[in-house]
Design a protein around this motif. Structure first.
Motif, PDB file in Angstrom:
ATOM      1  N   ASP A  58       0.849  -1.194   0.000  1.00  0.00           N
ATOM      2  CA  ASP A  58       0.000   0.000   0.000  1.00  0.00           C
ATOM      3  C   ASP A  58       0.882   1.241   0.000  1.00  0.00           C
ATOM      4  O   ASP A  58       1.778   1.377   0.842  1.00  0.00           O
ATOM      5  N   PRO A  59       0.666   2.201  -0.926  1.00  0.00           N
ATOM      6  CA  PRO A  59       1.486   3.428  -0.938  1.00  0.00           C
ATOM      7  C   PRO A  59       1.390   4.232   0.349  1.00  0.00           C
ATOM      8  O   PRO A  59       2.272   5.052   0.627  1.00  0.00           O
ATOM      9  N   ALA A  60       0.358   3.996   1.155  1.00  0.00           N
ATOM     10  CA  ALA A  60       0.238   4.722   2.423  1.00  0.00           C
ATOM     11  C   ALA A  60       1.346   4.356   3.400  1.00  0.00           C
ATOM     12  O   ALA A  60       1.589   5.080   4.375  1.00  0.00           O
ATOM     13  N   GLN A  61       2.046   3.241   3.163  1.00  0.00           N
ATOM     14  CA  GLN A  61       3.108   2.824   4.058  1.00  0.00           C
ATOM     15  C   GLN A  61       4.391   3.671   3.876  1.00  0.00           C
ATOM     16  O   GLN A  61       5.342   3.511   4.647  1.00  0.00           O
ATOM     17  N   LEU A  62       4.426   4.518   2.892  1.00  0.00           N
ATOM     18  CA  LEU A  62       5.593   5.380   2.688  1.00  0.00           C
ATOM     19  C   LEU A  62       5.843   6.266   3.905  1.00  0.00           C
ATOM     20  O   LEU A  62       6.985   6.654   4.186  1.00  0.00           O
ATOM     21  N   VAL A  63       4.789   6.591   4.643  1.00  0.00           N
ATOM     22  CA  VAL A  63       4.942   7.476   5.806  1.00  0.00           C
ATOM     23  C   VAL A  63       5.783   6.810   6.884  1.00  0.00           C
ATOM     24  O   VAL A  63       6.486   7.490   7.642  1.00  0.00           O
ATOM     25  N   ASN A  64       5.741   5.501   6.954  1.00  0.00           N
ATOM     26  CA  ASN A  64       6.466   4.783   8.006  1.00  0.00           C
ATOM     27  C   ASN A  64       7.883   4.394   7.588  1.00  0.00           C
ATOM     28  O   ASN A  64       8.600   3.761   8.363  1.00  0.00           O
ATOM     29  N   MET A  65       8.307   4.765   6.396  1.00  0.00           N
ATOM     30  CA  MET A  65       9.636   4.420   5.900  1.00  0.00           C
ATOM     31  C   MET A  65      10.550   5.647   5.967  1.00  0.00           C
ATOM     32  O   MET A  65      10.089   6.788   6.110  1.00  0.00           O
ATOM     33  N   THR A  66      11.843   5.377   5.869  1.00  0.00           N
ATOM     34  CA  THR A  66      12.836   6.464   5.835  1.00  0.00           C
ATOM     35  C   THR A  66      13.618   6.362   4.531  1.00  0.00           C
ATOM     36  O   THR A  66      13.880   5.269   4.022  1.00  0.00           O
ATOM     37  N   GLY A  67      13.997   7.531   4.014  1.00  0.00           N
ATOM     38  CA  GLY A  67      14.741   7.580   2.748  1.00  0.00           C
ATOM     39  C   GLY A  67      14.048   8.493   1.755  1.00  0.00           C
ATOM     40  O   GLY A  67      13.140   9.272   2.104  1.00  0.00           O
ATOM     41  N   ASN A  68      14.482   8.426   0.484  1.00  0.00           N
ATOM     42  CA  ASN A  68      13.936   9.282  -0.570  1.00  0.00           C
ATOM     43  C   ASN A  68      12.617   8.722  -1.087  1.00  0.00           C
ATOM     44  O   ASN A  68      12.451   7.500  -1.234  1.00  0.00           O
ATOM     45  N   GLU A  69      11.700   9.630  -1.377  1.00  0.00           N
ATOM     46  CA  GLU A  69      10.412   9.234  -1.941  1.00  0.00           C
ATOM     47  C   GLU A  69       9.852  10.382  -2.772  1.00  0.00           C
ATOM     48  O   GLU A  69      10.302  11.522  -2.687  1.00  0.00           O
ATOM     49  N   TYR A  70       8.842  10.040  -3.581  1.00  0.00           N
ATOM     50  CA  TYR A  70       8.160  11.021  -4.425  1.00  0.00           C
ATOM     51  C   TYR A  70       6.699  11.086  -4.007  1.00  0.00           C
ATOM     52  O   TYR A  70       6.076  10.066  -3.696  1.00  0.00           O
ATOM     53  N   SER A  71       6.158  12.319  -4.015  1.00  0.00           N
ATOM     54  CA  SER A  71       4.745  12.499  -3.664  1.00  0.00           C
ATOM     55  C   SER A  71       4.137  13.542  -4.581  1.00  0.00           C
ATOM     56  O   SER A  71       4.821  14.481  -5.035  1.00  0.00           O
ATOM     57  N   LEU A  72       2.848  13.390  -4.850  1.00  0.00           N
ATOM     58  CA  LEU A  72       2.124  14.334  -5.697  1.00  0.00           C
ATOM     59  C   LEU A  72       1.767  15.559  -4.871  1.00  0.00           C
ATOM     60  O   LEU A  72       1.034  15.473  -3.890  1.00  0.00           O
ATOM     61  N   LEU A  73       2.297  16.703  -5.269  1.00  0.00           N
ATOM     62  CA  LEU A  73       2.146  17.914  -4.468  1.00  0.00           C
ATOM     63  C   LEU A  73       0.993  18.798  -4.934  1.00  0.00           C
ATOM     64  O   LEU A  73       0.247  19.342  -4.110  1.00  0.00           O
ATOM     65  N   LEU A  74       0.826  18.968  -6.253  1.00  0.00           N
ATOM     66  CA  LEU A  74      -0.183  19.897  -6.778  1.00  0.00           C
ATOM     67  C   LEU A  74      -0.767  19.320  -8.061  1.00  0.00           C
ATOM     68  O   LEU A  74      -0.039  18.741  -8.873  1.00  0.00           O
ATOM     69  N   VAL A  75      -2.082  19.499  -8.209  1.00  0.00           N
ATOM     70  CA  VAL A  75      -2.773  19.008  -9.408  1.00  0.00           C
ATOM     71  C   VAL A  75      -3.637  20.115  -9.968  1.00  0.00           C
ATOM     72  O   VAL A  75      -4.422  20.741  -9.238  1.00  0.00           O
ATOM     73  N   GLN A  76      -3.450  20.392 -11.245  1.00  0.00           N
ATOM     74  CA  GLN A  76      -4.324  21.299 -11.986  1.00  0.00           C
ATOM     75  C   GLN A  76      -4.667  20.601 -13.305  1.00  0.00           C
ATOM     76  O   GLN A  76      -4.038  20.833 -14.345  1.00  0.00           O
ATOM     77  N   GLU A  77      -5.638  19.721 -13.234  1.00  0.00           N
ATOM     78  CA  GLU A  77      -6.005  18.948 -14.420  1.00  0.00           C
ATOM     79  C   GLU A  77      -6.618  19.860 -15.476  1.00  0.00           C
ATOM     80  O   GLU A  77      -7.255  20.875 -15.162  1.00  0.00           O
ATOM     81  N   PRO A  78      -6.361  19.518 -16.724  1.00  0.00           N
ATOM     82  CA  PRO A  78      -5.698  18.302 -17.238  1.00  0.00           C
ATOM     83  C   PRO A  78      -4.252  18.546 -17.704  1.00  0.00           C
ATOM     84  O   PRO A  78      -3.719  17.707 -18.431  1.00  0.00           O
ATOM     85  N   ILE A  79      -3.667  19.663 -17.307  1.00  0.00           N
ATOM     86  CA  ILE A  79      -2.404  20.023 -17.935  1.00  0.00           C
ATOM     87  C   ILE A  79      -1.205  20.065 -16.987  1.00  0.00           C
ATOM     88  O   ILE A  79      -0.071  19.830 -17.397  1.00  0.00           O
TER      89      ILE A  79
END
Length: 253
Positions: A58-79
């Motif tokens: 589950d991608p929600a487990q990223l919060v419990n890990m340490t190290g580098n990760e990517y997350s979606l910060l801002l969305v302005q669909e569709p561009i």
């Protein structure tokens, strides 16, 4: 899969990447899968997102890990989609590393503040230098009126009329001409200082640089008469005779 990667240098700020086959179906749900493709040079395959993807967790487990990760910060669909790379130290503490934006399906790296300031300063200096060079090409100099501007649209008659109006009565020199001449004279005195030779008391005059006095070279002695008066002509034997004090007899007529 058709993709395009522009790598003109090692600096990722000048790179861009896209996958033309998946651009039409790009949305908020699949933009992270689009970004995590192996052909994307901005994606770090050692990040926690790749670990979760390989483990099918589950991608929600990223919060419990340490190290580098990517997350979606801002969305302005569709561009527009903004993705942040961060280093997670704890569930509450993260350090942002870089931001990437997907604009119309093309991925770019957001420049940092230092890169933006450097780019703006270089652009400003470039155009300022061009402006000074162009202004210098329009500068002209005339001995009678000094410096003036001559632009491409100006006529020669207008320049001459402006010059004649700026002249003083009776062609008197301007302040600019006086200062220029004074500067030249000071420069000449600095480079070629005058030689002044002071003769000793009672000695004959000494010319500067071996010059002669009245056509007689300095290395020759000037003859003197018996009375102590210097003469320039040859000395005769009569000069050494004592003066004749005898009264001459009258001649008979």
């Amino acid at each position: 899969i058709n993709f395009n990667t522009k790598m003109s240098s090692d600096n990722k700020l000048v790179m861009s990447w896209y996958d033309s086959a998946k651009i039409p179906t790009l949305n908020q749900q699949n933009v992270m899968d689009y970004f995590s493709q192996k052909s994307n040079p901005f994606y770090d395959r050692t990040c926690n997102n790749e670990v979760i993807k390989m483990q099918r967790a589950d991608p929600a487990q990223l919060v419990n890990m340490t190290g580098n990760e990517y997350s979606l910060l801002l969305v302005q669909e569709p561009i527009l989609y903004v993705i942040r790379k961060l280093h997670r130290q704890s569930p509450e503490k993260v350090i942002p590393l870089a931001d990437y934006y997907v604009l119309g399906g093309v991925v770019y790296q957001c420049p940092d503040l230092q890169s933006i300031i450097n780019s703006r300063l270089l652009s400003t200096l470039h155009y300022t230098h061009q402006a000074f060079e162009e202004a210098q090409s329009y500068a002209r100099y005339d001995p009678s009126c000094g410096y003036y501007w001559k632009f491409p649209g100006d006529s020669e008659e207008g320049k001459l009329s402006a010059t004649s109006r700026s002249r003083r009565p009776k062609d008197e020199p301007t302040d600019n001409q006086r200062k220029r001449v004074d500067g030249l004279l000071v420069d000449l005195i600095k480079h070629f200082p005058p030689k002044v030779v002071q003769p000793k008391e009672g000695a004959r005059p000494i010319g500067v640089g071996g010059a002669s006095i009245r056509g007689i070279p300095q290395d020759k002695d000037i003859p003197t008469s018996s009375s102590g008066v210097k003469r320039l002509g040859p000395i005769s034997s009569d000069d050494n005779k004592p003066p004749d004090t005898k009264r001459k007899k009258p001649v008979p007529v």
